[in-house]
Design a protein around this motif. Sequence first.
Motif, PDB file in Angstrom:
ATOM      1  N   TYR A  65     -20.721  36.530   8.403  1.00  0.00           N
ATOM      2  CA  TYR A  65     -20.978  36.971   7.034  1.00  0.00           C
ATOM      3  C   TYR A  65     -21.371  38.448   7.017  1.00  0.00           C
ATOM      4  O   TYR A  65     -20.871  39.226   6.197  1.00  0.00           O
ATOM      5  CB  TYR A  65     -22.074  36.118   6.401  1.00  0.00           C
ATOM      6  N   GLY A 175     -13.754  34.966   4.398  1.00  0.00           N
ATOM      7  CA  GLY A 175     -14.912  34.496   3.655  1.00  0.00           C
ATOM      8  C   GLY A 175     -15.222  33.025   3.855  1.00  0.00           C
ATOM      9  O   GLY A 175     -14.837  32.410   4.859  1.00  0.00           O
ATOM     10  N   PRO A 176     -15.930  32.408   2.886  1.00  0.00           N
ATOM     11  CA  PRO A 176     -16.411  31.032   3.044  1.00  0.00           C
ATOM     12  C   PRO A 176     -15.289  30.017   3.084  1.00  0.00           C
ATOM     13  O   PRO A 176     -14.274  30.161   2.403  1.00  0.00           O
ATOM     14  CB  PRO A 176     -17.300  30.830   1.807  1.00  0.00           C
ATOM     15  N   GLY A 222     -19.927  40.633  -6.891  1.00  0.00           N
ATOM     16  CA  GLY A 222     -20.490  40.990  -5.598  1.00  0.00           C
ATOM     17  C   GLY A 222     -21.788  41.755  -5.727  1.00  0.00           C
ATOM     18  O   GLY A 222     -22.755  41.508  -4.983  1.00  0.00           O
ATOM     19  N   LEU A 225     -24.526  39.343  -6.756  1.00  0.00           N
ATOM     20  CA  LEU A 225     -24.934  38.469  -5.656  1.00  0.00           C
ATOM     21  C   LEU A 225     -25.956  39.162  -4.766  1.00  0.00           C
ATOM     22  O   LEU A 225     -26.983  38.573  -4.401  1.00  0.00           O
ATOM     23  CB  LEU A 225     -23.713  38.061  -4.837  1.00  0.00           C
ATOM     24  N   PRO A 232     -28.449  36.020   0.065  1.00  0.00           N
ATOM     25  CA  PRO A 232     -27.049  35.980  -0.397  1.00  0.00           C
ATOM     26  C   PRO A 232     -26.183  35.020   0.400  1.00  0.00           C
ATOM     27  O   PRO A 232     -25.294  34.379  -0.158  1.00  0.00           O
ATOM     28  CB  PRO A 232     -26.582  37.429  -0.222  1.00  0.00           C
ATOM     29  N   TYR A 233     -26.441  34.889   1.701  1.00  0.00           N
ATOM     30  CA  TYR A 233     -25.627  33.986   2.520  1.00  0.00           C
ATOM     31  C   TYR A 233     -25.765  32.543   2.044  1.00  0.00           C
ATOM     32  O   TYR A 233     -24.766  31.859   1.823  1.00  0.00           O
ATOM     33  CB  TYR A 233     -26.035  34.096   3.993  1.00  0.00           C
ATOM     34  N   LEU A 236     -24.188  32.015  -1.423  1.00  0.00           N
ATOM     35  CA  LEU A 236     -22.724  31.963  -1.363  1.00  0.00           C
ATOM     36  C   LEU A 236     -22.243  30.640  -0.783  1.00  0.00           C
ATOM     37  O   LEU A 236     -21.290  30.041  -1.298  1.00  0.00           O
ATOM     38  CB  LEU A 236     -22.205  33.127  -0.522  1.00  0.00           C
ATOM     39  N   ARG A 237     -22.889  30.165   0.267  1.00  0.00           N
ATOM     40  CA  ARG A 237     -22.513  28.893   0.879  1.00  0.00           C
ATOM     41  C   ARG A 237     -22.665  27.738  -0.102  1.00  0.00           C
ATOM     42  O   ARG A 237     -21.735  26.938  -0.288  1.00  0.00           O
ATOM     43  CB  ARG A 237     -23.370  28.637   2.115  1.00  0.00           C
ATOM     44  N   SER A 239     -22.890  27.777  -3.366  1.00  0.00           N
ATOM     45  CA  SER A 239     -21.994  27.917  -4.521  1.00  0.00           C
ATOM     46  C   SER A 239     -20.581  27.525  -4.155  1.00  0.00           C
ATOM     47  O   SER A 239     -19.887  26.852  -4.930  1.00  0.00           O
ATOM     48  CB  SER A 239     -22.026  29.358  -5.036  1.00  0.00           C
ATOM     49  N   TYR A 240     -20.145  27.922  -2.963  1.00  0.00           N
ATOM     50  CA  TYR A 240     -18.782  27.588  -2.532  1.00  0.00           C
ATOM     51  C   TYR A 240     -18.601  26.085  -2.391  1.00  0.00           C
ATOM     52  O   TYR A 240     -17.631  25.510  -2.908  1.00  0.00           O
ATOM     53  CB  TYR A 240     -18.462  28.284  -1.206  1.00  0.00           C
TER      54      TYR A 240
END
Length: 260
Positions: A65, A175-176, A222, A225, A232-233, A236-237, A239-240
């Motif tokens: 990341y 990305g994720p 971005g 975030l 943020p990591y 993002l995880r 949310s994904y």
Amino acid sequence: MRATLPAMPRRHERRQPTRTMAMSSTINSLLRVAGLAGLLALAGCASGPAADPRDPLEPLNRSLYQFNVDVDRALLKPVANAYVEVTPAPLRTGVNNFFDNLRDGWSAVNGVLQLRPREATENGMRFVFNSTFGLAGVLDVASEMGLERTTLDFGMTLGRWGVPDGPYLMLPLLGPSTLRDTAALPVDGQGNAVGQIGHIPTRNGLRALSIVDQRAGLLRAGDMLQEAALDPYSFLRDSYLQRRHSQIGVTPPEERYDLE
């Protein structure tokens, strides 16, 4: 002495059928993905257990990341900002519509594979109308007609038929993802019309433009975030994964992926 006859030239060997070569390329891609997953699993074993049961490779994923963040700050974000500054808004909209139209065609195929007739029909009609009346998708006439877009990919198709997520993965530059979605990437690549263009400079140019277009669309997200999230990591995880489960239409139980 007998005169030696000159060797007859060999006939040109027949080329393998294009379909066979494509299948071979897809198989090789799947093997590469499997190899990558194996390396990630080994790295996860060496790094110890993670706090989140869905993310047993968290130490490695966090490193990847940060790598993606560094590349984005040094290259992708400046290019996207320059693209927004020098390109008129109507032209940027047309570029975005063009690539969205290509995704509509692949979404229609996955709608069929997922036995979702409404989504398959609407995406298929969107692709036909925008490709013809919308000047190859530059104009989004389908939205004006009330046809809804539902973006579908092969990872969602696998999830629809019960294939579990597998461990969460942060892919370099991409990305994720999850193990399932990563394994689906070669199939999605075959379904991308840009990848089927034979003229290499044109194909690479369109791919680069697609990356810039997608990054330009995420400029505000971005920044938000990085400013709003304490971590943020993790944001993002989570949310994904939540978004993928919502797209597939199923909510899998909490699972732990122990790689030790």
